[in-house]
Motif scaffolding. Structure first.
Motif, PDB file in Angstrom:
ATOM      1  N   LEU A 264      15.259   8.620  -7.496  1.00  0.00           N
ATOM      2  CA  LEU A 264      13.946   8.068  -7.156  1.00  0.00           C
ATOM      3  C   LEU A 264      13.181   7.855  -8.454  1.00  0.00           C
ATOM      4  O   LEU A 264      12.793   8.812  -9.124  1.00  0.00           O
ATOM      5  N   MET A 265      12.956   6.584  -8.812  1.00  0.00           N
ATOM      6  CA  MET A 265      12.464   6.266 -10.156  1.00  0.00           C
ATOM      7  C   MET A 265      10.940   6.338 -10.292  1.00  0.00           C
ATOM      8  O   MET A 265      10.431   6.704 -11.327  1.00  0.00           O
ATOM      9  N   LYS A 266      10.193   5.937  -9.299  1.00  0.00           N
ATOM     10  CA  LYS A 266       8.724   5.955  -9.280  1.00  0.00           C
ATOM     11  C   LYS A 266       8.131   5.718 -10.680  1.00  0.00           C
ATOM     12  O   LYS A 266       7.542   6.598 -11.311  1.00  0.00           O
ATOM     13  N   ALA A 267       8.250   4.479 -11.154  1.00  0.00           N
ATOM     14  CA  ALA A 267       7.853   4.110 -12.511  1.00  0.00           C
ATOM     15  C   ALA A 267       6.349   4.260 -12.724  1.00  0.00           C
ATOM     16  O   ALA A 267       5.547   4.141 -11.793  1.00  0.00           O
ATOM     17  N   ALA A 268       5.972   4.522 -13.969  1.00  0.00           N
ATOM     18  CA  ALA A 268       4.565   4.650 -14.335  1.00  0.00           C
ATOM     19  C   ALA A 268       3.783   3.426 -13.875  1.00  0.00           C
ATOM     20  O   ALA A 268       4.196   2.291 -14.101  1.00  0.00           O
ATOM     21  N   ARG A 269       2.677   3.673 -13.184  1.00  0.00           N
ATOM     22  CA  ARG A 269       1.747   2.661 -12.680  1.00  0.00           C
ATOM     23  C   ARG A 269       2.313   1.793 -11.553  1.00  0.00           C
ATOM     24  O   ARG A 269       1.555   1.205 -10.789  1.00  0.00           O
ATOM     25  N   ASP A 270       3.650   1.712 -11.440  1.00  0.00           N
ATOM     26  CA  ASP A 270       4.266   0.807 -10.475  1.00  0.00           C
ATOM     27  C   ASP A 270       4.911   1.513  -9.290  1.00  0.00           C
ATOM     28  O   ASP A 270       5.227   0.867  -8.284  1.00  0.00           O
ATOM     29  N   GLY A 271       5.157   2.801  -9.408  1.00  0.00           N
ATOM     30  CA  GLY A 271       5.852   3.524  -8.350  1.00  0.00           C
ATOM     31  C   GLY A 271       4.969   3.702  -7.124  1.00  0.00           C
ATOM     32  O   GLY A 271       3.848   4.196  -7.208  1.00  0.00           O
ATOM     33  N   THR A 272       5.458   3.297  -5.968  1.00  0.00           N
ATOM     34  CA  THR A 272       4.660   3.334  -4.746  1.00  0.00           C
ATOM     35  C   THR A 272       4.895   4.628  -3.973  1.00  0.00           C
ATOM     36  O   THR A 272       5.797   5.405  -4.270  1.00  0.00           O
ATOM     37  N   ALA A 273       4.064   4.837  -2.955  1.00  0.00           N
ATOM     38  CA  ALA A 273       4.136   6.054  -2.146  1.00  0.00           C
ATOM     39  C   ALA A 273       5.422   6.088  -1.331  1.00  0.00           C
ATOM     40  O   ALA A 273       5.975   5.050  -0.946  1.00  0.00           O
ATOM     41  N   ILE A 274       5.893   7.292  -1.070  1.00  0.00           N
ATOM     42  CA  ILE A 274       6.980   7.525  -0.118  1.00  0.00           C
ATOM     43  C   ILE A 274       6.350   8.091   1.143  1.00  0.00           C
ATOM     44  O   ILE A 274       5.658   9.113   1.093  1.00  0.00           O
ATOM     45  N   PRO A 275       6.517   7.435   2.283  1.00  0.00           N
ATOM     46  CA  PRO A 275       5.785   7.832   3.489  1.00  0.00           C
ATOM     47  C   PRO A 275       6.243   9.188   4.021  1.00  0.00           C
ATOM     48  O   PRO A 275       7.341   9.654   3.730  1.00  0.00           O
ATOM     49  N   TRP A 276       5.377   9.788   4.829  1.00  0.00           N
ATOM     50  CA  TRP A 276       5.722  11.043   5.484  1.00  0.00           C
ATOM     51  C   TRP A 276       6.903  10.830   6.418  1.00  0.00           C
ATOM     52  O   TRP A 276       6.927   9.881   7.205  1.00  0.00           O
ATOM     53  N   HIS A 277       7.879  11.735   6.341  1.00  0.00           N
ATOM     54  CA  HIS A 277       9.056  11.601   7.200  1.00  0.00           C
ATOM     55  C   HIS A 277       9.840  12.902   7.210  1.00  0.00           C
ATOM     56  O   HIS A 277       9.620  13.795   6.395  1.00  0.00           O
ATOM     57  N   GLN A 278      10.760  12.981   8.143  1.00  0.00           N
ATOM     58  CA  GLN A 278      11.781  14.016   8.173  1.00  0.00           C
ATOM     59  C   GLN A 278      13.122  13.333   7.911  1.00  0.00           C
ATOM     60  O   GLN A 278      13.425  12.302   8.512  1.00  0.00           O
ATOM     61  N   ASP A 279      13.932  13.883   7.038  1.00  0.00           N
ATOM     62  CA  ASP A 279      15.187  13.220   6.702  1.00  0.00           C
ATOM     63  C   ASP A 279      16.118  13.095   7.897  1.00  0.00           C
ATOM     64  O   ASP A 279      16.912  12.140   7.980  1.00  0.00           O
ATOM     65  N   TYR A 280      16.026  14.012   8.832  1.00  0.00           N
ATOM     66  CA  TYR A 280      16.913  13.946   9.994  1.00  0.00           C
ATOM     67  C   TYR A 280      16.645  12.698  10.834  1.00  0.00           C
ATOM     68  O   TYR A 280      17.527  12.235  11.565  1.00  0.00           O
ATOM     69  N   ALA A 281      15.453  12.111  10.706  1.00  0.00           N
ATOM     70  CA  ALA A 281      15.173  10.852  11.401  1.00  0.00           C
ATOM     71  C   ALA A 281      16.075   9.739  10.872  1.00  0.00           C
ATOM     72  O   ALA A 281      16.418   8.811  11.610  1.00  0.00           O
ATOM     73  N   TYR A 282      16.468   9.805   9.603  1.00  0.00           N
ATOM     74  CA  TYR A 282      17.427   8.863   9.035  1.00  0.00           C
ATOM     75  C   TYR A 282      18.858   9.238   9.416  1.00  0.00           C
ATOM     76  O   TYR A 282      19.703   8.369   9.623  1.00  0.00           O
ATOM     77  N   TRP A 283      19.141  10.528   9.472  1.00  0.00           N
ATOM     78  CA  TRP A 283      20.519  11.000   9.529  1.00  0.00           C
ATOM     79  C   TRP A 283      21.025  11.268  10.944  1.00  0.00           C
ATOM     80  O   TRP A 283      22.217  11.457  11.141  1.00  0.00           O
ATOM     81  N   LYS A 284      20.136  11.315  11.927  1.00  0.00           N
ATOM     82  CA  LYS A 284      20.538  11.753  13.260  1.00  0.00           C
ATOM     83  C   LYS A 284      21.604  10.836  13.865  1.00  0.00           C
ATOM     84  O   LYS A 284      21.486   9.613  13.845  1.00  0.00           O
TER      85      LYS A 284
END
Length: 244
Positions: free
Chosen positions: A108-128
């Motif tokens: 996860l690079m989140k570059a200076a000034r350019d990196g955007t937010a990562i939304p609230w989540h649970q990883d299991y929502a991706y993995w289920k």
């Protein structure tokens, strides 16, 4: 290294735990050298075996910035060593048992000034899937120092006990998220980190991070581990124990 009794208790209560000095400063320096100039290098010639999501800017003339790079162990031998080192796997084994497989490694690079937010989540929502349970555990490794200004990771303590929440979906990177995407929450706890620190958290722990508003990069790598056999075909490699 392992977890102390106090750290294990904190994890059980809160769904995450910070481990200071997980990876040595020498190894972090090596990783930094390997990923230096990565935005430009990947924009010019993406490496085989990785998947890249780019930051989306309204101004198409801005330099491309990596948001996340999947299978980061392919482009960094230092990250490859970190994900399989004994200190890392001893902690993972204490959390999920002796049969450990790599689920993925994600930069996860989140570059200076350019990196955007990562939304609230649970990883299991991706993995289920129909054939798995929320047994997976992440370790997010700090390559740079992190704080509120450059978008350190934040957790909702105890949320791993709430079960899987209803998520919204969109056709974007980090396209699975809780209602509201990302916003400040009174129950959120930011976890500032120093290079080499690792924070371990459950697949059900709600987490997210704000945008990088600083002039400093916030590069972190997430190593996701699964119990071997918990969903066939979803693991890249058995790291410890036996293949079930």
């Amino acid at each position: 290294m392992g977890l102390t009794d106090a750290e294990q208790k904190f994890y059980d209560q809160n769904g995450y735990v910070l481990k200071k000095g997980l990876i040595t400063s020498g190894e972090i320096s090596h990783i930094e050298c390997e990923i230096a100039g990565l935005h430009k290098r990947m924009a010019e010639n993406a490496h085989d075996g990785v998947g890249i999501s780019w930051e989306e800017f309204e101004d198409e003339h801005l330099p491309r910035r990596i948001r996340q790079l999947m299978h980061s162990e392919v482009i960094s031998e230092g990250l490859n060593r970190a994900l399989r080192c004994d200190d890392m796997l001893d902690i993972i084994e204490s959390l999920i048992g002796p049969n450990v497989s790599l689920y993925h490694s994600k930069l996860l690079m989140k570059a200076a000034r350019d990196g955007t937010a990562i939304p609230w989540h649970q990883d299991y929502a991706y993995w289920k899937r129909e054939d798995n349970r929320p047994l997976m555990v992440n370790c997010q490794l700090a390559i740079d120092g992190t704080d509120d200004e450059n978008g350190c990771i934040q957790f909702i303590p105890g949320s791993h006990k709430w079960g899987l929440q209803e998520h919204e979906r969109a056709q974007t990177s980090f396209g699975v998220f809780l209602p509201g995407h990302y916003r400040e929450r009174e129950d959120a706890v930011p976890v500032p980190m120093e290079p080499g620190d690792g924070v371990f958290f459950s697949a059900l722990t709600i987490h997210g991070s704000g945008p990088n508003t600083s002039h400093r990069d916030r590069r972190m790598n997430t190593f996701a581990y699964n119990v071997t056999g918990n969903s066939e075909g979803q693991c890249r490699e058995v790291l410890r124990g036996r293949a079930l």
